[in-house]
Design a protein around this motif. Structure first.
Motif, PDB file in Angstrom:
ATOM      1  N   GLN A  76     -18.247 -56.273  -3.676  1.00 62.47           N
ATOM      2  CA  GLN A  76     -17.694 -54.990  -4.098  1.00 62.47           C
ATOM      3  C   GLN A  76     -18.410 -53.788  -3.474  1.00 62.47           C
ATOM      4  N   ALA A  77     -19.695 -53.932  -3.125  1.00 60.98           N
ATOM      5  CA  ALA A  77     -20.420 -52.810  -2.527  1.00 60.98           C
ATOM      6  C   ALA A  77     -20.363 -52.840  -1.003  1.00 60.98           C
ATOM      7  N   ALA A  78     -19.713 -53.850  -0.432  1.00 60.31           N
ATOM      8  CA  ALA A  78     -19.641 -53.985   1.024  1.00 60.31           C
ATOM      9  C   ALA A  78     -18.329 -53.435   1.552  1.00 60.31           C
ATOM     10  N   ARG A  79     -18.393 -52.872   2.740  1.00 60.77           N
ATOM     11  CA  ARG A  79     -17.181 -52.371   3.392  1.00 60.77           C
ATOM     12  C   ARG A  79     -16.670 -53.336   4.447  1.00 60.77           C
ATOM     13  N   SER A  80     -17.549 -54.202   4.959  1.00 64.57           N
ATOM     14  CA  SER A  80     -17.166 -55.146   5.996  1.00 64.57           C
ATOM     15  C   SER A  80     -17.934 -56.451   5.793  1.00 64.57           C
ATOM     16  N   ALA A  81     -17.315 -57.538   6.227  1.00 60.67           N
ATOM     17  CA  ALA A  81     -17.966 -58.837   6.084  1.00 60.67           C
ATOM     18  C   ALA A  81     -17.517 -59.754   7.212  1.00 60.67           C
ATOM     19  N   VAL A  82     -18.424 -60.603   7.662  1.00 58.53           N
ATOM     20  CA  VAL A  82     -18.099 -61.592   8.680  1.00 58.53           C
ATOM     21  C   VAL A  82     -17.907 -62.937   7.994  1.00 58.53           C
ATOM     22  N   VAL A  83     -16.894 -63.674   8.426  1.00 56.66           N
ATOM     23  CA  VAL A  83     -16.614 -64.991   7.841  1.00 56.66           C
ATOM     24  C   VAL A  83     -16.553 -66.017   8.964  1.00 56.66           C
ATOM     25  N   PRO A  84     -17.193 -67.158   8.792  1.00 63.50           N
ATOM     26  CA  PRO A  84     -17.182 -68.195   9.827  1.00 63.50           C
ATOM     27  C   PRO A  84     -15.923 -69.045   9.759  1.00 63.50           C
ATOM     28  N   ASP A  85     -15.682 -69.793  10.814  1.00 63.47           N
ATOM     29  CA  ASP A  85     -14.566 -70.727  10.813  1.00 63.47           C
ATOM     30  C   ASP A  85     -14.765 -71.772   9.716  1.00 63.47           C
ATOM     31  N   GLY A  86     -13.675 -72.152   9.080  1.00 65.42           N
ATOM     32  CA  GLY A  86     -13.740 -73.178   8.053  1.00 65.42           C
ATOM     33  C   GLY A  86     -13.901 -72.649   6.651  1.00 65.42           C
ATOM     34  N   LEU A  87     -14.140 -71.351   6.503  1.00 66.41           N
ATOM     35  CA  LEU A  87     -14.223 -70.773   5.158  1.00 66.41           C
ATOM     36  C   LEU A  87     -12.804 -70.612   4.617  1.00 66.41           C
ATOM     37  N   PRO A  88     -12.484 -71.142   3.424  1.00 70.23           N
ATOM     38  CA  PRO A  88     -11.133 -71.019   2.876  1.00 70.23           C
ATOM     39  C   PRO A  88     -10.677 -69.555   2.817  1.00 70.23           C
ATOM     40  N   GLY A  97     -11.897 -55.100   1.870  1.00 72.60           N
ATOM     41  CA  GLY A  97     -12.744 -54.619   2.954  1.00 72.60           C
ATOM     42  C   GLY A  97     -12.314 -55.190   4.302  1.00 72.60           C
ATOM     43  N   GLU A  98     -13.074 -54.850   5.333  1.00 72.25           N
ATOM     44  CA  GLU A  98     -12.770 -55.316   6.689  1.00 72.25           C
ATOM     45  C   GLU A  98     -13.388 -56.693   6.922  1.00 72.25           C
ATOM     46  N   LEU A  99     -12.563 -57.684   7.214  1.00 74.19           N
ATOM     47  CA  LEU A  99     -13.041 -59.028   7.528  1.00 74.19           C
ATOM     48  C   LEU A  99     -13.133 -59.189   9.036  1.00 74.19           C
ATOM     49  N   ARG A 100     -14.260 -59.720   9.486  1.00 74.10           N
ATOM     50  CA  ARG A 100     -14.445 -59.948  10.913  1.00 74.10           C
ATOM     51  C   ARG A 100     -14.704 -61.428  11.150  1.00 74.10           C
ATOM     52  N   ARG A 101     -14.042 -61.989  12.120  1.00 72.95           N
ATOM     53  CA  ARG A 101     -14.242 -63.374  12.506  1.00 72.95           C
ATOM     54  C   ARG A 101     -15.310 -63.450  13.585  1.00 72.95           C
ATOM     55  N   ASP A 102     -16.124 -64.481  13.512  1.00 70.37           N
ATOM     56  CA  ASP A 102     -17.182 -64.661  14.506  1.00 70.37           C
ATOM     57  C   ASP A 102     -16.670 -65.517  15.668  1.00 70.37           C
ATOM     58  N   GLN A 103     -15.469 -65.188  16.132  1.00 69.05           N
ATOM     59  CA  GLN A 103     -14.838 -65.948  17.213  1.00 69.05           C
ATOM     60  C   GLN A 103     -13.961 -65.009  18.035  1.00 69.05           C
ATOM     61  N   PRO A 104     -14.368 -64.676  19.253  1.00 69.92           N
ATOM     62  CA  PRO A 104     -15.595 -65.116  19.935  1.00 69.92           C
ATOM     63  C   PRO A 104     -16.839 -64.570  19.239  1.00 69.92           C
ATOM     64  N   GLY A 138     -17.367 -73.491   7.474  1.00 71.10           N
ATOM     65  CA  GLY A 138     -17.659 -72.506   6.445  1.00 71.10           C
ATOM     66  C   GLY A 138     -19.063 -71.952   6.509  1.00 71.10           C
ATOM     67  N   GLN A 139     -19.876 -72.430   7.436  1.00 74.83           N
ATOM     68  CA  GLN A 139     -21.266 -71.966   7.549  1.00 74.83           C
ATOM     69  C   GLN A 139     -21.512 -71.190   8.838  1.00 74.83           C
ATOM     70  N   GLY A 140     -20.915 -71.635   9.915  1.00 75.43           N
ATOM     71  CA  GLY A 140     -21.036 -70.918  11.173  1.00 75.43           C
ATOM     72  C   GLY A 140     -22.412 -71.019  11.794  1.00 75.43           C
ATOM     73  N   ARG A 141     -22.642 -70.183  12.792  1.00 77.32           N
ATOM     74  CA  ARG A 141     -23.927 -70.199  13.477  1.00 77.32           C
ATOM     75  C   ARG A 141     -24.959 -69.393  12.704  1.00 77.32           C
ATOM     76  N   PRO A 176     -28.454 -77.496  13.655  1.00 79.50           N
ATOM     77  CA  PRO A 176     -29.285 -76.297  13.498  1.00 79.50           C
ATOM     78  C   PRO A 176     -29.456 -75.933  12.020  1.00 79.50           C
ATOM     79  N   LEU A 177     -30.512 -76.415  11.402  1.00 81.69           N
ATOM     80  CA  LEU A 177     -30.707 -76.210   9.969  1.00 81.69           C
ATOM     81  C   LEU A 177     -31.345 -74.858   9.682  1.00 81.69           C
ATOM     82  N   THR A 178     -30.773 -74.139   8.736  1.00 83.88           N
ATOM     83  CA  THR A 178     -31.324 -72.870   8.274  1.00 83.88           C
ATOM     84  C   THR A 178     -31.669 -73.017   6.796  1.00 83.88           C
ATOM     85  N   TRP A 179     -32.922 -72.753   6.435  1.00 83.53           N
ATOM     86  CA  TRP A 179     -33.408 -72.931   5.068  1.00 83.53           C
ATOM     87  C   TRP A 179     -33.606 -71.554   4.441  1.00 83.53           C
TER      88      TRP A 179
END
Length: 209
Positions: A76-88, A97-104, A138-141, A176-179
């Motif tokens: 609710q406080a964000a104006r833009s968000a990036v979503v990875p492939d595979g996210l429902p 808000g503005e949705l941005r795809r990380d592709q490319p 749904g996780q992306g890079r 590529p694991l991110t913790w």
């Protein structure tokens, strides 16, 4: 014999008793968190919530039907968000808000200008309050989960384990694991805690069946 074999053989000799048999190494204590009984899914989820809140993360539990509304509230406080492939797609359908795809792939400058990122995860470790991402659907890079100020992560209850040894068989070390353990934070020499130095300043975790 290489150096590794030499070191291991010396360890084996040092841990062998006088009869020549090796000393058994107890490992039962490693299997689950000491405060959570094996197979206690609700106990593991409750411990995860407790740990995440201790770290300063925003945690909400919801059912599957309420997940889109929970995502909208988290953003609710964000104006833009990036979503990875595979996210429902229906998870963010109600957000205006503005949705941005990380592709490319977006550049680092583009990612830094985005307010939020929404992802799933591979597994969540309750004892340490850790979310693990492996770049799957749904996780992306990794970069999009580090540069925006807010990370909204959706965790399914069946992805929650009580301790790290339970998580390892679910993970592929070649990925590529991110913790992530709470919002990014560090402290300087005067022990003043600062958020958002190495990653998102805010972490919102939505736990659903």
């Amino acid at each position: 014999m290489n150096a590794r074999d030499t070191v291991l053989s010396r360890i084996r000799r040092a841990t062998a008793d006088l009869s020549g048999t090796r000393t058994a190494v107890p490992r039962s204590y490693l299997h689950h968190a000491p405060t959570v009984a094996p197979g206690d899914r609700e106990g593991a989820v409750a411990l995860l919530v407790e740990r995440l809140e201790e770290y300063g993360a925003e945690v909400r539990r919801t059912d599957a039907s309420g997940l889109p509304a929970a995502v909208t509230r988290a953003l609710q406080a964000a104006r833009s968000a990036v979503v990875p492939d595979g996210l429902p797609e229906h998870w963010t359908a109600g957000w205006d808000g503005e949705l941005r795809r990380d592709q490319p792939p977006l550049t680092h400058h583009q990612l830094a200008a985005v307010d939020a990122v929404v992802t799933t995860c591979a597994v969540a470790v309750a004892e340490s309050g850790t979310l693990v991402l492996d770049g799957g659907p749904g996780q992306g890079r990794r970069a999009p989960t580090l540069l925006p100020d807010l990370h909204v992560c959706v965790v399914r209850e069946d992805q929650v384990v009580s301790a790290l040894p339970e998580a390892m068989p679910r993970l592929d070390p070649r990925r590529p694991l991110t913790w992530i353990s709470g919002p990014s934070a560090t402290a300087d020499i005067e022990m003043i805690r600062v958020r958002g130095v190495h990653g998102p300043r805010r972490l919102a975790v939505l736990i659903a069946p």
